[in-house]
Design a protein around this motif. Structure first.
Motif, PDB file in Angstrom:
ATOM      1  N   SER A 151       0.824  -1.207   0.000  1.00  0.00           N
ATOM      2  CA  SER A 151       0.000   0.000   0.000  1.00  0.00           C
ATOM      3  C   SER A 151       0.861   1.262   0.000  1.00  0.00           C
ATOM      4  N   LEU A 152       2.139   1.137   0.323  1.00  0.00           N
ATOM      5  CA  LEU A 152       3.039   2.286   0.281  1.00  0.00           C
ATOM      6  C   LEU A 152       3.285   2.676  -1.173  1.00  0.00           C
ATOM      7  N   ARG A 153       3.357   3.952  -1.438  1.00  0.00           N
ATOM      8  CA  ARG A 153       3.289   4.428  -2.823  1.00  0.00           C
ATOM      9  C   ARG A 153       4.516   4.119  -3.657  1.00  0.00           C
ATOM     10  N   SER A 154       5.685   4.225  -3.067  1.00  0.00           N
ATOM     11  CA  SER A 154       6.894   4.180  -3.891  1.00  0.00           C
ATOM     12  C   SER A 154       7.831   3.040  -3.486  1.00  0.00           C
ATOM     13  N   PRO A 155       8.690   2.587  -4.405  1.00  0.00           N
ATOM     14  CA  PRO A 155       9.725   1.613  -4.049  1.00  0.00           C
ATOM     15  C   PRO A 155      10.607   2.088  -2.908  1.00  0.00           C
ATOM     16  N   LEU A 156      10.819   3.408  -2.861  1.00  0.00           N
ATOM     17  CA  LEU A 156      11.630   3.989  -1.795  1.00  0.00           C
ATOM     18  C   LEU A 156      10.999   3.725  -0.429  1.00  0.00           C
ATOM     19  N   GLN A 157       9.714   3.994  -0.303  1.00  0.00           N
ATOM     20  CA  GLN A 157       9.025   3.785   0.975  1.00  0.00           C
ATOM     21  C   GLN A 157       8.948   2.300   1.317  1.00  0.00           C
ATOM     22  N   ARG A 158       8.760   1.457   0.323  1.00  0.00           N
ATOM     23  CA  ARG A 158       8.655   0.015   0.573  1.00  0.00           C
ATOM     24  C   ARG A 158      10.000  -0.554   1.045  1.00  0.00           C
ATOM     25  N   TYR A 159      11.067  -0.120   0.398  1.00  0.00           N
ATOM     26  CA  TYR A 159      12.391  -0.613   0.790  1.00  0.00           C
ATOM     27  C   TYR A 159      12.761  -0.089   2.177  1.00  0.00           C
ATOM     28  N   LYS A 160      12.403   1.145   2.452  1.00  0.00           N
ATOM     29  CA  LYS A 160      12.682   1.728   3.768  1.00  0.00           C
ATOM     30  C   LYS A 160      11.954   0.947   4.860  1.00  0.00           C
ATOM     31  N   PHE A 161      10.708   0.518   4.579  1.00  0.00           N
ATOM     32  CA  PHE A 161       9.961  -0.291   5.552  1.00  0.00           C
ATOM     33  C   PHE A 161      10.728  -1.573   5.882  1.00  0.00           C
ATOM     34  N   LEU A 162      11.271  -2.238   4.868  1.00  0.00           N
ATOM     35  CA  LEU A 162      12.035  -3.465   5.121  1.00  0.00           C
ATOM     36  C   LEU A 162      13.294  -3.174   5.925  1.00  0.00           C
ATOM     37  N   MET A 163      13.971  -2.101   5.599  1.00  0.00           N
ATOM     38  CA  MET A 163      15.183  -1.742   6.339  1.00  0.00           C
ATOM     39  C   MET A 163      14.877  -1.570   7.821  1.00  0.00           C
ATOM     40  N   GLU A 164      13.739  -0.963   8.128  1.00  0.00           N
ATOM     41  CA  GLU A 164      13.409  -0.655   9.512  1.00  0.00           C
ATOM     42  C   GLU A 164      12.747  -1.810  10.247  1.00  0.00           C
ATOM     43  N   ASN A 165      12.022  -2.659   9.512  1.00  0.00           N
ATOM     44  CA  ASN A 165      11.204  -3.678  10.165  1.00  0.00           C
ATOM     45  C   ASN A 165      11.594  -5.115   9.840  1.00  0.00           C
ATOM     46  N   ARG A 166      12.208  -5.352   8.698  1.00  0.00           N
ATOM     47  CA  ARG A 166      12.576  -6.713   8.293  1.00  0.00           C
ATOM     48  C   ARG A 166      14.009  -6.733   7.753  1.00  0.00           C
ATOM     49  N   PRO A 167      14.983  -6.382   8.601  1.00  0.00           N
ATOM     50  CA  PRO A 167      16.374  -6.331   8.117  1.00  0.00           C
ATOM     51  C   PRO A 167      16.898  -7.678   7.621  1.00  0.00           C
ATOM     52  N   LEU A 168      16.332  -8.788   8.112  1.00  0.00           N
ATOM     53  CA  LEU A 168      16.795 -10.096   7.658  1.00  0.00           C
ATOM     54  C   LEU A 168      16.557 -10.279   6.164  1.00  0.00           C
ATOM     55  N   ILE A 169      15.450  -9.742   5.668  1.00  0.00           N
ATOM     56  CA  ILE A 169      15.181  -9.814   4.233  1.00  0.00           C
ATOM     57  C   ILE A 169      16.253  -9.046   3.466  1.00  0.00           C
ATOM     58  N   ILE A 170      16.597  -7.862   3.953  1.00  0.00           N
ATOM     59  CA  ILE A 170      17.634  -7.055   3.311  1.00  0.00           C
ATOM     60  C   ILE A 170      18.964  -7.804   3.309  1.00  0.00           C
ATOM     61  N   GLN A 171      19.270  -8.477   4.419  1.00  0.00           N
ATOM     62  CA  GLN A 171      20.562  -9.150   4.565  1.00  0.00           C
ATOM     63  C   GLN A 171      20.666 -10.439   3.747  1.00  0.00           C
ATOM     64  N   LYS A 172      19.556 -11.175   3.648  1.00  0.00           N
ATOM     65  CA  LYS A 172      19.619 -12.541   3.105  1.00  0.00           C
ATOM     66  C   LYS A 172      19.127 -12.678   1.660  1.00  0.00           C
ATOM     67  N   ILE A 173      18.315 -11.734   1.196  1.00  0.00           N
ATOM     68  CA  ILE A 173      17.628 -11.904  -0.075  1.00  0.00           C
ATOM     69  C   ILE A 173      18.243 -11.002  -1.144  1.00  0.00           C
ATOM     70  N   SER A 174      18.352 -11.535  -2.356  1.00  0.00           N
ATOM     71  CA  SER A 174      18.909 -10.757  -3.465  1.00  0.00           C
ATOM     72  C   SER A 174      17.991  -9.591  -3.822  1.00  0.00           C
ATOM     73  N   LEU A 175      18.567  -8.566  -4.438  1.00  0.00           N
ATOM     74  CA  LEU A 175      17.787  -7.398  -4.821  1.00  0.00           C
ATOM     75  C   LEU A 175      16.694  -7.772  -5.819  1.00  0.00           C
ATOM     76  N   THR A 176      16.982  -8.720  -6.703  1.00  0.00           N
ATOM     77  CA  THR A 176      15.986  -9.166  -7.682  1.00  0.00           C
ATOM     78  C   THR A 176      14.769  -9.753  -6.983  1.00  0.00           C
ATOM     79  N   ASN A 177      15.000 -10.621  -5.996  1.00  0.00           N
ATOM     80  CA  ASN A 177      13.872 -11.230  -5.281  1.00  0.00           C
ATOM     81  C   ASN A 177      13.166 -10.247  -4.360  1.00  0.00           C
TER      82      ASN A 177
END
Length: 203
Positions: A151-177
């Motif tokens: 529901s967040l409007r931009s890729p920027l806001q969506r990626y920021k949400f993961l950085m703040e709330n789901r860092p494991l996804i950022i650490q373990k998952i490729s940018l493509t996925n």
């Protein structure tokens, strides 16, 4: 009871910590019904179009839950990490072809259990029933969170949400996925990532 613990492989210790309500006897029972399966990167635990018959706990490795959109493009709806539970109970319960594939995104090892064998245990072992309810609640929470992210409007806001709330996804998952999970292009996500690393305080 000490002897029972010694009879179980060491990786059960992490599952027992995550699901402390399950007794040693119950883990021993599950162990007697389960099999350890090694899955190579890119191999499915469950394929599109097949009826789900097995569930699994992840001993090691990472998985993605994927769907195909109307254009046949892959969208990722969920990731599974160590000690997480893998299943498509809707497919099993309805005896319907799965719309989801569950695929290893790195070499993995799982504890695989036939759903038909485990379901009768819920009426005999209240602790296993409680864990089943917990797993359903976790799945619903994950689905709700994914919808919140989308529901967040931009890729920027969506990626920021993961950085703040789901860092494991950022650490373990490729940018493509991650892009497939955030329903955006890899290029747009790469720009968002670069912007946030340069100006993390700007949002």
């Amino acid at each position: 009871m000490r002897q029972l613990k010694n009879d179980l492989p060491a990786w059960y210790d992490q599952l027992r910590e995550k699901y402390p309500v399950v007794t040693l006897d119950e883990w021993q029972l599950l162990h007697s019904m389960a099999s350890v399966k090694h899955i190579k990167k890119g191999e499915p635990l469950l394929r599109y179009g097949y009826i789900a018959r097995h569930a699994a706990f992840i001993i090691s490795g990472t998985f993605k839950f994927s769907i195909l959109d109307e254009e046949g493009e892959e969208k990722i709806v969920k990731f599974g990490f160590q000690n997480d539970f893998l299943a498509n109970c809707e497919s099993y319960n309805k005896k319907a072809a799965s719309a989801i594939s569950i695929v290893a995104i790195e070499d993995a090892v799982v504890l695989r259990i036939n759903i038909k064998r485990i379901q009768p245990l819920y009426s005999l072992h209240i602790n296993l029933f409680r864990v089943n309810i917990q797993l359903i609640e976790e799945l619903m929470a994950q689905q709700s969170e994914h919808q919140q992210i989308l529901s967040l409007r931009s890729p920027l806001q969506r990626y920021k949400f993961l950085m703040e709330n789901r860092p494991l996804i950022i650490q373990k998952i490729s940018l493509t996925n991650i892009a497939r999970y955030l329903y955006t292009s890899r290029e747009a996500l790469s720009r968002a990532k670069l912007f946030l690393h340069k100006r993390p305080q700007s949002l």
